[in-house]
Design an enzyme around this catalytic site. Structure first.
Site, short mmCIF file in Angstrom:
data_model
loop_
_atom_site.label_atom_id
_atom_site.label_comp_id
_atom_site.label_asym_id
_atom_site.label_seq_id
_atom_site.Cartn_x
_atom_site.Cartn_y
_atom_site.Cartn_z
N TYR A 118 0.73 -1.23 -0.12
CA TYR A 118 -0.04 0.04 0.01
C TYR A 118 0.74 1.24 -0.05
O TYR A 118 2.04 1.29 0.53
CB TYR A 118 -1.09 -0.09 1.26
CG TYR A 118 -1.82 1.28 1.44
CD1 TYR A 118 -2.96 1.29 0.22
CD2 TYR A 118 -1.52 2.43 2.04
CE1 TYR A 118 -3.75 2.33 0.55
CE2 TYR A 118 -2.34 3.50 2.15
CZ TYR A 118 -3.50 3.44 1.32
OH TYR A 118 -4.28 4.51 1.34
N TRP A 120 1.31 5.63 -1.71
CA TRP A 120 0.55 6.51 -2.95
C TRP A 120 1.79 6.73 -3.93
O TRP A 120 1.63 7.37 -5.04
CB TRP A 120 0.58 8.05 -2.28
CG TRP A 120 -0.90 7.98 -1.76
CD1 TRP A 120 -1.81 7.56 -0.96
CD2 TRP A 120 -1.97 9.18 -2.33
NE1 TRP A 120 -3.08 7.94 -1.11
CE2 TRP A 120 -2.95 8.78 -1.76
CE3 TRP A 120 -1.87 10.24 -3.18
CZ2 TRP A 120 -3.96 9.68 -1.98
CZ3 TRP A 120 -2.84 10.77 -3.46
CH2 TRP A 120 -3.82 10.72 -2.83
P1 PGD Z 1 3.59 8.08 1.45
O1 PGD Z 1 4.34 9.05 2.49
O2 PGD Z 1 2.79 8.93 0.47
O3 PGD Z 1 2.63 7.47 2.62
O4 PGD Z 1 0.49 6.22 3.22
P2 PGD Z 1 1.48 5.85 2.30
O5 PGD Z 1 2.22 4.87 2.42
O6 PGD Z 1 0.91 6.13 0.89
O7 PGD Z 1 4.53 6.88 1.09
C1 PGD Z 1 4.91 6.65 -0.36
C2 PGD Z 1 6.38 6.36 -0.20
O8 PGD Z 1 6.61 5.98 -1.76
C3 PGD Z 1 7.23 7.48 0.26
O9 PGD Z 1 8.17 6.95 1.31
C4 PGD Z 1 7.98 7.91 -1.20
O10 PGD Z 1 9.43 8.13 -0.85
C5 PGD Z 1 7.98 6.64 -1.99
N1 PGD Z 1 7.85 6.68 -3.69
C6 PGD Z 1 7.72 7.84 -4.19
N2 PGD Z 1 7.54 7.55 -5.36
C7 PGD Z 1 8.21 6.32 -5.34
C8 PGD Z 1 8.69 5.56 -6.53
O11 PGD Z 1 8.37 5.70 -7.78
N3 PGD Z 1 9.11 4.24 -6.46
C9 PGD Z 1 9.29 3.90 -5.27
N4 PGD Z 1 9.65 2.56 -4.99
N5 PGD Z 1 8.89 4.67 -4.09
C10 PGD Z 1 8.42 5.88 -4.23
C11 PGD Z 1 -0.42 7.23 3.29
C12 PGD Z 1 -1.52 6.73 4.16
O12 PGD Z 1 -1.18 7.17 5.64
C13 PGD Z 1 -2.78 7.41 3.87
S1 PGD Z 1 -3.45 7.61 2.25
C14 PGD Z 1 -3.92 7.90 4.57
S2 PGD Z 1 -5.12 8.77 4.33
C15 PGD Z 1 -3.71 7.57 6.21
N6 PGD Z 1 -3.67 8.85 7.04
C16 PGD Z 1 -3.49 8.84 8.29
C17 PGD Z 1 -4.03 9.74 9.39
O13 PGD Z 1 -4.79 10.63 8.99
N7 PGD Z 1 -3.46 9.59 10.61
C18 PGD Z 1 -2.84 8.67 10.98
N8 PGD Z 1 -2.25 8.61 12.27
N9 PGD Z 1 -2.24 7.93 10.09
C19 PGD Z 1 -2.34 7.98 8.75
N10 PGD Z 1 -1.92 7.08 7.90
C20 PGD Z 1 -2.40 7.01 6.78
#
Ligand code: PGD
Length: 779
Positions: A118, A120
């Site tokens: 999972y 983004w």
């Molecule tokens: P990101 O920080 O977007 O968080 O959780 P998610 O895991 O999606 O992580 C994406 C990672 O992908 C980053 O580390 C980035 O460096 C890496 N990345 C970016 N591009 C690439 C690529 O091309 N290749 C590779 N291999 N890596 C890449 C988000 C999630 O967190 C979401 S959607 C929600 S809505 C939740 N919200 C909350 C909240 O409101 N409150 C709490 N306490 N916790 C939450 N967690 C959730």
């Protein structure tokens, strides 16, 4: 960041896109410079994270393998997150990983691999990391254990199909911002509609329209009512009235509003009769005939922290007006998160406004950028993930539960399911040490597996817990196509920079690993990246041509950098059609109508989610040892945890630490002053943060946004202090209910105190200790 004339790509700049906005970029005097899309009326400052991030020390330059895994081989190991790393060459690391993938496949099969992955990742649709992992595993393994739903809308996406029909119809084909600007009298926004959330849309967004739409609506006389503990959840432009209820009591407030409507005879009986089922059962509960407790304003007052008079006055103010009820994703990311999602629709039905322009119920409008917009009239380019023939899955937020409890039964959406026994976890494009709750528990869970593989562009805490860390390119270092289903711009994402160190595209890594699994041809279909882009673009081009619209070739699109897409009319979607003729246009629910009472859900017999919306008091409420509500919400200066080391994100911190906000009276009672460093703690963990005092935070609440990288003071400890400010060391790892098992990370309870010890340094962005691997020739 400077604003450009519409649609222009400045001389020498290359077009690109991100989840937080379309932009272009160029190198100027050795520094990356970014400019937002010229047609964007309200660009998102998060693009300013790129210039410092692109060559930051937190980037991963070479493949790395955890020393313990390299020396002792695969197996459960509590040294994950504590160990040092050994640099390896690409060929050697892919050989090693290929052999481990084959071992797990042959010995345990696809059911022992968790490939949910999972996250983004980045906006480009081809290099979408999750799609790449799934595609790789589907060919190499024939499938994998998947995850369903999301951390965003875990509860809503399960309850809405039972009660209102299609989740997409509710969120994406419903009331638009233009309708609000033109028609709505009252926007009753539970949890608000914070711009920081709506300024983000997966796949990219070329026009941030929300602020302007609220401004126009307000100028016409629309009232915005913000229900929630944080005043900042609606922008100043909305001129909102703030109804500061106690967190996670919205369902009680909605019930009491509905009760007043019924008691005063102000509810729309004709609408309820024609468009809903089950109202009589619910009405007996509402009026107290079923359980002896009327859910009236007097009942709700002590629960919500609002006065009974204010609740009654609010209900009477809604009757007979064009009211739009919205519920932020945040509300359902909490215990019993299904209830406010369901009850808000019942309140809107009682008001009789569903299906009218600018009225009714739009779940999650304002919670993300692709809601409240017109949909595109042509399909977006998307990479096929192949077919997962294994078929097993978990609800996404149950990962730690699964790893810690193989073979254990759990309930989900009316089924009794069993957790699989996972040996290998493969992650690309996500950061569980950002997104998951109770991170100390997650560490114990990741210690259970044989092998954890992570592709990352930077040393996140997830990468620091992995056995095999493969450096991925950042979006700016590769070509892609950016788009989302509700944004009218297709973007040719040109490469702006060379890969950092030895970083490689996820696609190329998987192609070479597929070689070792004998599945290269199936995975790549013989295409280079550029050939894939042209191939994926073709679906969109063909649809344009079929509609008799200009359909440029891929080369023409690539050269132009952007292409405008046609959009469908703003016609109210299935909701308007349903209102006009509910027999000809039924909702996709079992009854074809709005289910105020759901026989299906009632038949599941789950006390945590009965057959109609109900007030179910939460377990996690303030008490002596944890007297404050913690709101752990989405950050404004980065997307989730992405590029937390970028300039814009760093500028929002206080001497490097994440900033929490609380009411001055709560702070004074604890001897805390503005700018102090505080310790937030509860039974699960503790973290430090700086504090900002604000009367825009309800008393009894502290807010700490998510996304600061987890930074344990002493990783050797079982429950180390996070010195940087990651609230997920404090949140609870429990599902919303047995129905949806969604994430409950938004809310928990804590105590806070002024931190008086020596301030520990922040090392979240320092790469871990590493050694170079010198292969020894076999004797
Ligand atoms: P990101 O920080 O977007 O968080 O959780 P998610 O895991 O999606 O992580 C994406 C990672 O992908 C980053 O580390 C980035 O460096 C890496 N990345 C970016 N591009 C690439 C690529 O091309 N290749 C590779 N291999 N890596 C890449 C988000 C999630 O967190 C979401 S959607 C929600 S809505 C939740 N919200 C909350 C909240 O409101 N409150 C709490 N306490 N916790 C939450 N967690 C959730």
């Amino acid at each position: 960041m400077s604003k450009l004339p519409p649609a222009a790509i400045p001389e020498g700049f290359k077009p690109h896109s991100s989840h937080w906005g379309v932009f272009s970029a160029a190198w100027r005097d050795g520094k990356l410079t970014v400019a937002p899309h010229g047609g964007d009326p309200d660009p998102n400052g998060i693009i300013d994270n790129f210039p410092e991030a692109i060559r930051h020390k937190a980037r991963i330059a070479k493949p790395m393998v955890r020393r313990g895994w390299l020396e002792r081989g695969p197996g459960p190991d509590r040294r994950r997150g504590r160990d040092e790393y050994v640099e390896m060459e690409w060929d050697a690391v892919l050989d090693l990983l290929g052999a481990e993938l084959i071992r797990v496949r042959d010995k345990h099969g696809a059911g022992a691999v968790f490939g949910g992955s999972y996250g983004w990742s980045s906006a480009g649709r081809f290099h979408h990391a999750q799609s790449q992992v799934h595609r790789f595993l589907n060919f190499a393994y024939g499938g994998y254990v998947a995850s369903v739903n999301s951390y965003s809308s875990g509860a809503a996406s399960v309850i809405i199909p039972h009660t209102f029909g299609g989740y997409e119809d509710m969120t994406k084909h419903n009331v638009t911002w233009d309708q609000i600007a033109e028609h709505t009298d009252v926007v009753l926004a539970f949890g608000g509609m914070a711009l920081k959330n709506s300024m983000v849309a997966g796949g990219g967004i070329s026009q941030h329209v929300e602020r302007g739409a609220m401004q126009r609506a307000r100028a016409r006389g629309c009232d915005f009512l913000l229900v929630g503990p944080l005043r900042s959840d609606l922008p100043e432009e909305a001129g909102a009235e703030w109804i500061a209820n106690i967190p996670n009591t919205d369902t009680a407030l909605m019930l009491a509003l509905t009760h007043t409507l019924v008691a005063d005879g102000l509810h729309d009986r004709a609408f309820l009769d024609r468009y809903t089922v089950g109202w009589p059962v619910f009405e007996r509960y509402l009026m107290g005939e079923a359980d002896g407790q009327a859910k009236d304003a007097d009942w709700a007052a002590p629960i919500t922290g609002l006065s009974a008079d204010a609740i009654r006055a609010l209900a009477r103010r809604l009757a007979g007006r064009r009211v739009l009820v919205t519920v932020a994703h945040a509300l359902q990311r909490a215990e019993h998160g299904e209830q406010p999602v369901w009850m808000a629709g019942v309140l809107a039905a009682a008001l009789g406004q569903i299906g009218l322009p600018g009225g009714g119920y739009a779940y999650a409008l304002g919670a993300i950028g692709y809601y409240g917009r017109r949909s595109n009239a042509v399909p977006s380019p998307t990479l096929s993930q192949g077919r997962n023939r294994h078929g097993n899955y978990i609800p996404v937020a149950r990962i730690a539960d699964m790893l810690l409890n193989p073979g254990k039964e759990y309930r989900y959406n009316g089924q009794t399911r069993t957790y699989p026994d996972i040996r290998l976890v493969y992650w690309a494009g996500g950061n569980p040490f950002h997104h998951h709750q109770d991170l100390n528990r997650l560490r114990r869970a990741f210690a259970q597996v044989d092998t954890l593989v992570v592709h990352e562009l930077a040393w996140t805490a997830t990468a620091r817990h992995a056995d095999v860390v493969l450096p991925a390119t950042m979006t700016l270092e590769r070509e892609d196509i950016g788009c989302s289903s509700h944004d009218p711009l297709l973007v040719a994402m040109h490469r702006v920079a060379e890969p950092f160190g030895q970083a490689r595209d996820d696609y190329d890594i998987f192609a070479d690993l597929s070689e070792r699994m004998d599945t290269r041809d199936a995975f790549t279909e013989g295409r280079t990246t550029r050939e894939w882009l042209a191939h994926l673009y073709e679906r969109t081009r063909e649809s344009l041509a079929a509609q008799g619209l200009p359909a440029p070739s891929f080369e023409e699109f690539w050269e132009a950098g952007h292409m405008a897409l046609p959009q469908n009319p703003d016609d109210g979607g299935p909701w308007r059609a349903f209102r006009e003729d509910p027999v000809a246009n039924p909702l996709p629910t079992p009854s074809g109508r709005i289910e105020v009472f759901s026989e299906t859900i009632a038949g599941f017999n789950e006390p945590s989610c009965p057959g109609h919306p109900a007030w179910l008091p939460p377990e996690d409420v303030p008490r002596a040892e944890a007297p404050l509500h913690l709101v752990a919400n989405q950050p404004a200066t980065r997307l989730h945890s992405q590029l937390d080391f970028g300039g814009h994100s760093i500028a929002s911190k206080h001497r490097g630490r994440e900033v929490a906000a609380m009411h001055p009276d709560d702070a004074a009672a604890r001897g805390i002053g503005d700018g102090d460093v505080i310790r937030l703690f509860n039974a699960r963990g503790a973290c430090l943060a700086a504090i900002r005092l604000s009367d825009g935070v309800k008393q009894g609440v502290i807010q700490l946004q998510t996304g600061a990288w987890y930074d344990p003071a002493d990783p050797e400890e079982e429950t180390p202090l996070c010195v940087h400010g990651n609230p997920n060391v404090l949140t609870r790892d429990v599902g919303t209910s047995a129905l949806a098992q969604g994430c409950t990370g938004q809310l928990t309870t804590v105590e806070v105190e002024r931190f008086t010890g020596n301030l520990p340094p922040i090392r979240a962005f320092d790469p871990p200790g590493a050694a170079v691997h010198h292969p020894v020739a076999a004797e």
